[in-house]
Enzyme design. Structure first.
Site, mmCIF file in Angstrom:
data_model
loop_
_atom_site.group_PDB
_atom_site.id
_atom_site.type_symbol
_atom_site.label_atom_id
_atom_site.label_comp_id
_atom_site.label_asym_id
_atom_site.label_seq_id
_atom_site.Cartn_x
_atom_site.Cartn_y
_atom_site.Cartn_z
ATOM 1 N N TRP A 1 -2.411 -11.717 -0.850
ATOM 2 C CA TRP A 1 -3.353 -11.254 0.170
ATOM 3 C C TRP A 1 -4.774 -11.222 -0.395
ATOM 4 O O TRP A 1 -5.639 -10.566 0.127
ATOM 5 C CB TRP A 1 -2.966 -9.850 0.665
ATOM 6 C CG TRP A 1 -1.779 -9.823 1.576
ATOM 7 C CD1 TRP A 1 -1.816 -9.821 2.938
ATOM 8 C CD2 TRP A 1 -0.389 -9.801 1.227
ATOM 9 N NE1 TRP A 1 -0.530 -9.807 3.449
ATOM 10 C CE2 TRP A 1 0.360 -9.792 2.437
ATOM 11 C CE3 TRP A 1 0.305 -9.790 0.018
ATOM 12 C CZ2 TRP A 1 1.757 -9.774 2.455
ATOM 13 C CZ3 TRP A 1 1.698 -9.773 0.037
ATOM 14 C CH2 TRP A 1 2.402 -9.767 1.243
ATOM 15 N N CYS B 1 2.943 -11.717 5.717
ATOM 16 C CA CYS B 1 4.137 -11.189 6.390
ATOM 17 C C CYS B 1 4.814 -12.162 7.348
ATOM 18 O O CYS B 1 6.036 -12.246 7.386
ATOM 19 C CB CYS B 1 3.824 -9.861 7.078
ATOM 20 S SG CYS B 1 2.793 -10.006 8.529
ATOM 21 N N HIS C 1 2.339 -6.439 11.821
ATOM 22 C CA HIS C 1 3.226 -6.717 10.703
ATOM 23 C C HIS C 1 4.475 -7.335 11.318
ATOM 24 O O HIS C 1 4.887 -6.947 12.408
ATOM 25 C CB HIS C 1 3.558 -5.437 9.937
ATOM 26 C CG HIS C 1 4.518 -5.675 8.805
ATOM 27 N ND1 HIS C 1 4.364 -6.715 7.922
ATOM 28 C CD2 HIS C 1 5.656 -5.033 8.428
ATOM 29 C CE1 HIS C 1 5.360 -6.696 7.044
ATOM 30 N NE2 HIS C 1 6.154 -5.685 7.338
ATOM 31 N N ASP D 1 13.265 -6.571 6.142
ATOM 32 C CA ASP D 1 11.871 -6.961 5.930
ATOM 33 C C ASP D 1 11.734 -7.541 4.536
ATOM 34 O O ASP D 1 12.058 -6.882 3.552
ATOM 35 C CB ASP D 1 10.984 -5.708 6.081
ATOM 36 C CG ASP D 1 9.497 -6.035 6.101
ATOM 37 O OD1 ASP D 1 9.125 -7.164 5.718
ATOM 38 O OD2 ASP D 1 8.707 -5.153 6.493
ATOM 39 N N TYR E 1 -5.938 -8.992 8.571
ATOM 40 C CA TYR E 1 -4.950 -8.334 9.438
ATOM 41 C C TYR E 1 -4.321 -7.123 8.752
ATOM 42 O O TYR E 1 -3.710 -6.287 9.394
ATOM 43 C CB TYR E 1 -3.886 -9.342 9.886
ATOM 44 C CG TYR E 1 -2.731 -9.549 8.927
ATOM 45 C CD1 TYR E 1 -1.513 -8.883 9.105
ATOM 46 C CD2 TYR E 1 -2.829 -10.423 7.833
ATOM 47 C CE1 TYR E 1 -0.448 -9.071 8.240
ATOM 48 C CE2 TYR E 1 -1.776 -10.609 6.960
ATOM 49 C CZ TYR E 1 -0.583 -9.927 7.168
ATOM 50 O OH TYR E 1 0.465 -10.121 6.303
#
Length: 705
Positions: free
Chosen positions: A231, A266, A325, A348, A535
């Site tokens: 990220w 994600c 997400h 996840d 985001y």
């Protein structure tokens, strides 16, 4: 007289086309037989002579490195005798030197890659292609993943394309994604991951254990799994997360190199995990949660810090609210839990927090989140917080060189909005928020929340940040059981909108509307700010602020414009490798009552479309032309444009460099496609450049024989 020649197998036919049709596995692009557990499949054995009553004939299925009967990794099956493992075989017909056998595996057999041998009195015959892949079976009512709805099975198991919903709750948009669970080497990659997971044979029977292991292996954090998360905004040495349009390239490359692939965020983790679960036969869907709380302490509160100009401060926050997400729901019976928690389970693969020391998450029953049963395995507290946390705003003022924190009220219960997935059998968004929580403000919601709070220890109302611990605690209020929408004495409300389309290169024309609804005369100090953020809620640039004092009487409203010139944002905007959102934050303070209210809204830039031109129907193995047309209607040149194109069964993922596209210019690109499979297919295209990241388009096509 010669002694009777002893029975010997000389060949095996796994009857692939008939078996795979019946098992809904005919899509897999592999030379091996793929079948689902708990359902019969046929095997033709060819022998040196016909079978007689006294002959011994059995099939051996083995799994793993060192198959042993005692471990259950070697099964020896004799016709008409059910094995203690729950597998059975029977003779369908005998004729001459051929013997047709029907094999039914146990509906809770370990999934994986089996090898078939045939044993007769003269020894063991090992066929050249004796590999059988055994998958979960949503069509079998005794399988833990049984799903009693054909349309849902077609969507959640067999559909190899779909959408992932991104953007912000203010404007949600769909990103087409090719799951591609049937493509070459994808099944092999999943089998490699199963072996790498070191799951015991016993645990390979259970979709809960398998899905938990896969949530760990799709990220590279502990086990050199599939994807490296990044990220940072710097993607040298890998592919920027925005440049993927599907899972296929990622899994194929991973299987070939056995090394983690860069880079994922994600939606990439969720796209790949969805492919893996569908490929293994577990019904699976991608789920997007808007305003997702990434709360570091399971205390159900996210603290957001603003300076006096209303700008969000990154440096102080330990936790964050992501604009969206994406995770996955997988469908199964939870035999390890009390009754009532079967159905969708959240998993996840995005590496956020460790669970039992590993970056893995789930399966967590969606019903447990809804009812507040957050003590249930796995990771229910974490998922509950993502959709239910409260956001508290703190205004940071400098007093005598020290930070003073003043709590401002948040306007709404904003966390966990518009929880979305692709609708079954249609290309549209389905809102599944009510599967995750009761209606805001209902009796049931309050009950579920109180239940959750009895297992989670919420902290008091102190700001938590690296710097905040030293402040005076006179302003700390102890938290009520449910911190809901704050009603002010003036009925104050704030709305944030854009008054013109948000095209890169144009001024950003924004507006903040302040409303009051209680009789009286009110003086309101309004500050507003505009920032660019990722985001994940991380601010990347401050673009401008406004400050104004307004007077309102009783029930009235006022709209205050906030305008940002192109020069103020284009340089920052073009220098980022990620899609950014426009964050507008407002703080209104009523002088007469000392009420403070904050509101933030994230908006997405709007882009011109790509048009795809191609026939609606194509013939198998016959070429057709496809054109991509894009007109740059923006006031800025788009630099380093790349066109990414992929169509499963039509066109292998390819990237075309398009150079720079000047304002007003038209790009036209043509490709020649050759369909290799029949059915409903689609072509997906995406255009990225320094200035824009997310222009996608897709077009369906029917391939006939």
């Amino acid at each position: 007289v010669f002694p009777e020649s002893s029975l010997k197998a000389t060949g095996v036919d796994l009857l692939k086309s008939q078996n795979t049709r019946e098992h809904h596995t005919d899509g897999y692009n592999t030379k091996h037989l793929v079948v689902r557990r708990g359902q019969p499949f046929n095997v033709q054995v060819i022998l040196n002579r016909e079978v007689r009553a006294a002959d011994k004939l059995s099939l051996h299925f083995s799994i793993g490195e060192n198959p042993l009967r005692i471990r259950g990794s070697l099964l020896s099956l004799k016709p008409e005798r059910e094995d203690f493992s729950g597998w059975k075989i029977s003779v369908v017909k005998k004729g001459g030197r051929e013997c047709l056998l029907s094999v039914t595996s146990s509906p809770n057999a370990p999934v994986g890659k089996y090898t078939l041998h045939v044993k007769t009195q003269s020894g063991i015959y090992k066929p050249e292609n004796g590999v059988v892949y055994l998958l979960f079976n949503p069509w079998c009512k005794d399988d833990a993943v049984f799903l009693d709805d054909e349309a849902q099975r077609r969507e959640y198991v067999l559909n190899d394309t779909g959408y992932i919903y991104v953007g912000s709750s203010y404007n949600i948009y769909d990103r087409p994604w090719n799951f591609g669970q049937f493509e070459e080497f994808v099944l092999d990659a999943c089998m490699y991951l199963l072996d790498k997971s070191k799951l015991s044979l016993e645990n390979r029977r259970d979709p809960a254990h398998v899905s938990r292991a896969m949530s760990a292996l799709v990220n590279a954090n502990d086990d050199s799994g599939v994807l490296l998360g990044n990220w940072s905004g710097n993607y040298r040495g890998g592919t920027p997360p925005m440049d993927w349009i599907g899972s296929v390239t990622i899994l194929q490359k991973y299987y070939k190199t056995k090394k983690p692939i860069g880079f994922g965020q994600c939606w990439v983790f969720a796209g790949v995990l969805n492919t893996v679960m569908r490929c293994l036969g577990v019904p699976s869907r991608c789920v997007s949660n808007f305003n997702s709380a990434h709360d570091t302490e399971e205390n159900l509160r996210v603290d957001t810090y603003l300076n006096e100009a209303g700008e969000k401060l990154n440096s102080m926050s330990l936790d964050s609210v992501w604009n969206f997400h994406v995770w996955n729901d997988v469908w199964m019976k939870r035999t390890d839990l009390p009754q009532g928690f079967d159905g969708w389970q959240t998993i996840d693969a995005t590496p956020q927090e460790q669970s039992k020391g590993i970056f893995q998450c789930g399966p967590c029953p969606v019903k447990a989140v809804k009812e507040g049963d957050v003590y249930l395995p796995y990771d229910a507290k974490f998922v509950y917080a993502e959709v239910n946390a409260d956001q508290v705003y703190w205004i940071v003022k400098k007093v005598n060189g020290k930070n003073k924190f003043i709590k401002a009220t948040a306007e709404t219960q904003d966390i966990g909005r518009n929880i979305s997935t692709k609708a079954v059998g249609q290309n549209k968004r389905e809102d599944i928020t009510l599967e995750y929580k009761y209606r805001e403000g209902s009796k049931e919601e309050r009950k579920a929340m109180e239940r959750a709070y009895s297992f989670i220890r919420p902290s008091g109302m102190t700001p938590r940040s690296g710097y905040a611990m030293v402040t005076n605690h006179s302003m700390v209020v102890n938290r009520p059981v449910v911190l809901h929408e704050t009603l002010t004495k003036t009925g104050l409300q704030i709305e944030i909108t854009n008054t013109e389309p948000l095209h890169p290169g144009n001024p950003l024309e924004l507006a903040i509307t302040v409303k009051t609804s209680i009789p009286g005369s009110w003086t309101i100090d309004l500050v507003g700010s505009c920032q660019l953020q990722y985001y994940t809620g991380k601010v990347q640039a401050n673009l401008g602020t406004m400050k104004e004092t307004i007077r309102l009487e009783g029930v009235s409203e006022r709209q205050i414009p906030l305008k940002i010139a192109p020069d103020a944002y284009m340089k920052a905007f073009s220098s980022m490798d990620d899609e950014v959102l426009i964050l507008v934050t407002a703080i209104a303070e009523v002088k007469e009552t000392n009420d403070k209210l904050t509101k933030e809204t994230s908006m997405r830039f709007e882009y011109p479309p790509i048009t795809i031109q191609m026939p609606e129907i194509a013939k198998l193995n016959e070429e057709f032309n496809c054109a991509f047309i894009f007109k740059n209607k923006l006031n800025v040149a788009l630099e380093n444009c790349k066109l990414l194109v992929e169509g499963l069964g039509i066109f292998k993922m390819t990237t075309f460099d398009q150079g720079d596209i000047m304002p007003g210019r038209i790009m036209k690109s043509e490709v020649i496609c050759t369909p290799t499979r029949v059915g409903e297919k689609k072509l997906v295209a995406k255009l990225t450049s320094n200035q824009i990241k997310g222009i996608s388009a897709e077009k369906p096509i029917t391939v006939v024989e």
